[in-house]
Enzyme design. Structure first.
Site, PDB file in Angstrom:
ATOM      1  N   ASN B 387       2.802   1.648  -8.134  1.00 11.16           N
ATOM      2  CA  ASN B 387       2.131   0.890  -7.099  1.00 11.16           C
ATOM      3  C   ASN B 387       3.039   0.655  -5.896  1.00 11.16           C
ATOM      4  OD1 ASN B 387       0.621  -0.817  -5.553  1.00 11.16           O
ATOM      5  ND2 ASN B 387       0.131  -2.250  -7.167  1.00 11.16           N
ATOM      6  N   ASP B 388       4.074  -0.135  -6.078  1.00  9.56           N
ATOM      7  CA  ASP B 388       4.898  -0.514  -4.931  1.00  9.56           C
ATOM      8  C   ASP B 388       5.624   0.680  -4.300  1.00  9.56           C
ATOM      9  OD1 ASP B 388       4.158  -3.192  -5.235  1.00  9.56           O
ATOM     10  OD2 ASP B 388       5.611  -3.405  -6.858  1.00  9.56           O
ATOM     11  N   VAL B 389       5.948   1.683  -5.110  1.00  7.36           N
ATOM     12  CA  VAL B 389       6.699   2.826  -4.576  1.00  7.36           C
ATOM     13  C   VAL B 389       5.819   3.760  -3.755  1.00  7.36           C
ATOM     14  CG1 VAL B 389       8.406   2.751  -6.415  1.00  7.36           C
ATOM     15  CG2 VAL B 389       6.414   4.224  -6.654  1.00  7.36           C
ATOM     16  N   VAL B 390       4.505   3.499  -3.701  1.00  5.74           N
ATOM     17  CA  VAL B 390       3.612   4.314  -2.880  1.00  5.74           C
ATOM     18  C   VAL B 390       2.872   3.436  -1.874  1.00  5.74           C
ATOM     19  CG1 VAL B 390       3.274   6.136  -4.582  1.00  5.74           C
ATOM     20  CG2 VAL B 390       1.784   4.155  -4.635  1.00  5.74           C
ATOM     21  N   ALA B 428       5.387  -6.326  -8.288  1.00  4.49           N
ATOM     22  CA  ALA B 428       5.935  -7.221  -7.278  1.00  4.49           C
ATOM     23  C   ALA B 428       4.866  -8.148  -6.688  1.00  4.49           C
ATOM     24  CB  ALA B 428       6.590  -6.410  -6.167  1.00  4.49           C
TER      25      ALA B 428
END
Lengths: 106, 462
Positions: B387-390, B428
């Site tokens: 999620n957060d890395v994209v 996060a």
């Protein structure tokens, strides 16, 4: 202050050793690719078990009725040895998986 | 004579550590490198057992051999039994044990050394402090990673100030002890440094776990090196410093991968601060869903697919089915690759190990830069539990807590399929505008079930 200068003079060779090892360590490890960071960490972790050497020397130089040193020193050996054997074994297990792939591909 | 030969043996052991680490730079030589380093360690241990000490008393060999036997057995069993997904926990606990050993050595040394040897005492005190922080810090990291302790249960209000207070208190007590050693002060010092270790790791959690594990690893190395000073032992110094260097580099890399300073990570609380500006303008939009049939068709008739695995894939143990999907598509002529963000997983490089376990060839594992170069020409991106890395907010929304973090630019690909359990935000706790893009579609469900459905659909397309 005098103690510090004395210490530096007596241990100059060690200070050189530290300086060079730090540089060498950064140099060698910065070449490790992302793919291998987990094995690097667990392998390095196993190397930090080198404190076992201290525990062995401690026990050897203790009197045989100095049970405080013997018991805590042995505990130290057990803990560090778990770190060493477990660390290297688990790293080997991981790297085996990487190696297998290489053969399968070629 | 014998002493010199044994000293050369220590030298060989030290070189084998360095050589072993050097061979870790490619997968082809890595396994041998690890074995070389391991052989160096065995050599060093044997030499430490037989090295003439001069004035030694009784040798006490049964204690030494017994300790080695017990430790080896436990370590071996733990290493053989661990699941690859649990690797971060195992590495943390091993790391803590190394720190604990350094603490024991330091304390025993402090009990023996005379009060006049200020520098000797100072080195022991430093070893004790660093080793203790690494010990209890690693234990808490283990408990957090294993899900036994939740972040919110261990964070006190104003935890940053608590930690600063602990830091100052431990330094003051350490200095007082060096100036005037007493057993009361020793006990206070031991207790405060152990408690500080817990408190140090307490506010760090979630996506910051890879940073904290690397940092703790580095601390154990440093404490091993300073313990080497206590015993005037070069191999301990070299080994310890190499570990310290490795931990430091990984810490810096992980911080860079999240575009945060180490201080920021330690002060902690990912997502607890930060703006919520991205939330408002998304309310009007809805994410569209894709059926397993449509997704299967899309994948099967594309020419290139990029899989973006996140920790969700690991949690669902979906590596094996993911590989099955990969094989199926590859047979149909689709070029399948994996985009691995540096902080995917719970420790540096964790995702690579999980995929390697599932027999994915490492040539298919693309790092951030490689993947970003390939994404604009990719037909379909499949995001599995990441999620957060994209999150595109990292590039264009200064109010977002992830702003500035290097991300995988999956939205540049023609189509994006996002596999997720629900619309809930990621680890996060940040909303992701990617889900609402026109070329994005959601595929809800457990990662493993979802991929299984795709595999079945693609098979039926024949």
């Amino acid at each position: 202050m005098e103690q510090i200068t004395q210490f530096v003079a007596a241990n100059l060779i060690y200070i050189y050793l530290i300086a060079f090892t730090v540089l060498l360590g950064f140099e060698v490890i910065s070449k490790v690719p992302t793919v291998l960071h987990t094995p690097l960490m667990s392998g390095a972790n196993a190397i930090s078990g080198v404190v076992i050497i201290g525990a062995i020397i401690l026990i050897r130089s203790s009197e045989s009725d100095d049970y405080v040193s013997l018991i805590f020193g042995t505990l130290g050996i057990v803990l560090a040895m778990i770190n060493v054997v477990g660390g290297f074994a688990v790293t080997d297990r991981m790297l085996e998986m990487f190696k297998k792939k290489k053969k399968a591909q070629s | 004579m014998i002493k010199t030969i044994l000293d050369i043996g220590f030298l060989i052991a030290a070189i084998s550590f360095i050589n072993g680490l050097r061979r870790l730079s490619t997968p082809a030589t890595a396994r041998k490198g690890n074995l070389i380093a391991g052989a160096g360690m065995i050599l060093a241990i044997i030499i430490a057992i037989i090295y003439p000490l001069g004035d030694e008393g009784s040798g006490n060999y049964p204690w030494i051999i017994g300790g080695i036997a017990i430790g080896s057995l436990i370590g071996w069993v733990a290493a053989k039994k661990v699941q690859m997904t649990a690797m971060p926990q195992l590495v943390s606990i091993f790391n803590g044990l190394g720190g604990a050993c350094a603490v024991l050595l330091a304390v025993l040394e402090m009990l023996k050394s005379s009060a006049d040897n200020k520098i000797g005492i100072a080195i022991s005190v430093f070893t004790l402090l660093v080793g203790a922080i690494s010990f209890t810090g690693s234990i808490l990291a283990y408990l957090k990673l294993d899900g036994k302790v939740k972040d919110k249960h261990v964070i006190l209000p104003g935890h940053t100030y608590v930690n600063i207070a602990f830091l100052i208190a431990s330094i003051v007590i350490a200095v007082l002890y060096v100036l005037n050693p007493s057993s009361t002060m020793l006990i206070v010092l031991i207790v405060i440094s152990l408690v500080y270790g817990f408190s140090f790791v307490a506010p760090i959690g979630g996506a910051d776990m890879p940073v904290v594990i690397s940092l703790l690893n580095s601390l154990t190395g440093i404490s091993a090196a300073t313990a080497g000073f206590i015993y005037n032992n070069q191999i301990m110094i070299i080994g310890g410093i190499l570990v310290g260097a490795s931990g430091t580099i990984l810490t810096v890399l992980m911080c860079n991968a999240m575009n945060r300073s180490l201080l920021n990570v330690i002060i902690g609380g990912f997502g607890s601060s930060g703006g919520s500006s991205s939330g408002a303008d998304l309310d009007g939009k809805t994410a569209k869903e894709v059926s397993s049939y449509d997704a299967a068709v899309m994948l099967n008739y594309s020419s290139s697919v990029m899989i973006v695995p996140g920790y969700g894939l690991a949690v669902a143990q979906a590596q094996k089915v993911c590989k099955e999907l990969d094989e199926l598509l590859s047979e149909n002529g689709v070029d399948v690759n994996y985009a691995i963000h540096p902080v995917a997983g719970r420790m540096p490089g964790h995702m690579n190990v999980l995929l390697a376990e599932a027999d994915v060839p490492y040539a298919k594992l693309k790092d951030l830069d490689e993947a970003n170069a390939m994404l604009p020409s990719t037909d379909v991106v499949v995001i599995v539990g990441a999620n957060d890395v994209v999150n595109p907010s990292a590039l264009d929304d200064p109010g977002s807590p992830v702003y500035g973090m290097p991300v995988l630019k999956v939205w540049e690909a023609k189509n994006v399929i996002i596999m997720k359990r629900s619309m809930s935000p990621g680890y996060a706790g940040i909303q992701n505008p990617l889900f609402f893009n026109d070329n994005s579609s959601m595929f809800f469900g457990d990662a493993k079930d979802s991929i299984n459905k795709l595999v079945t659909e693609i098979k039926s397309l024949g």
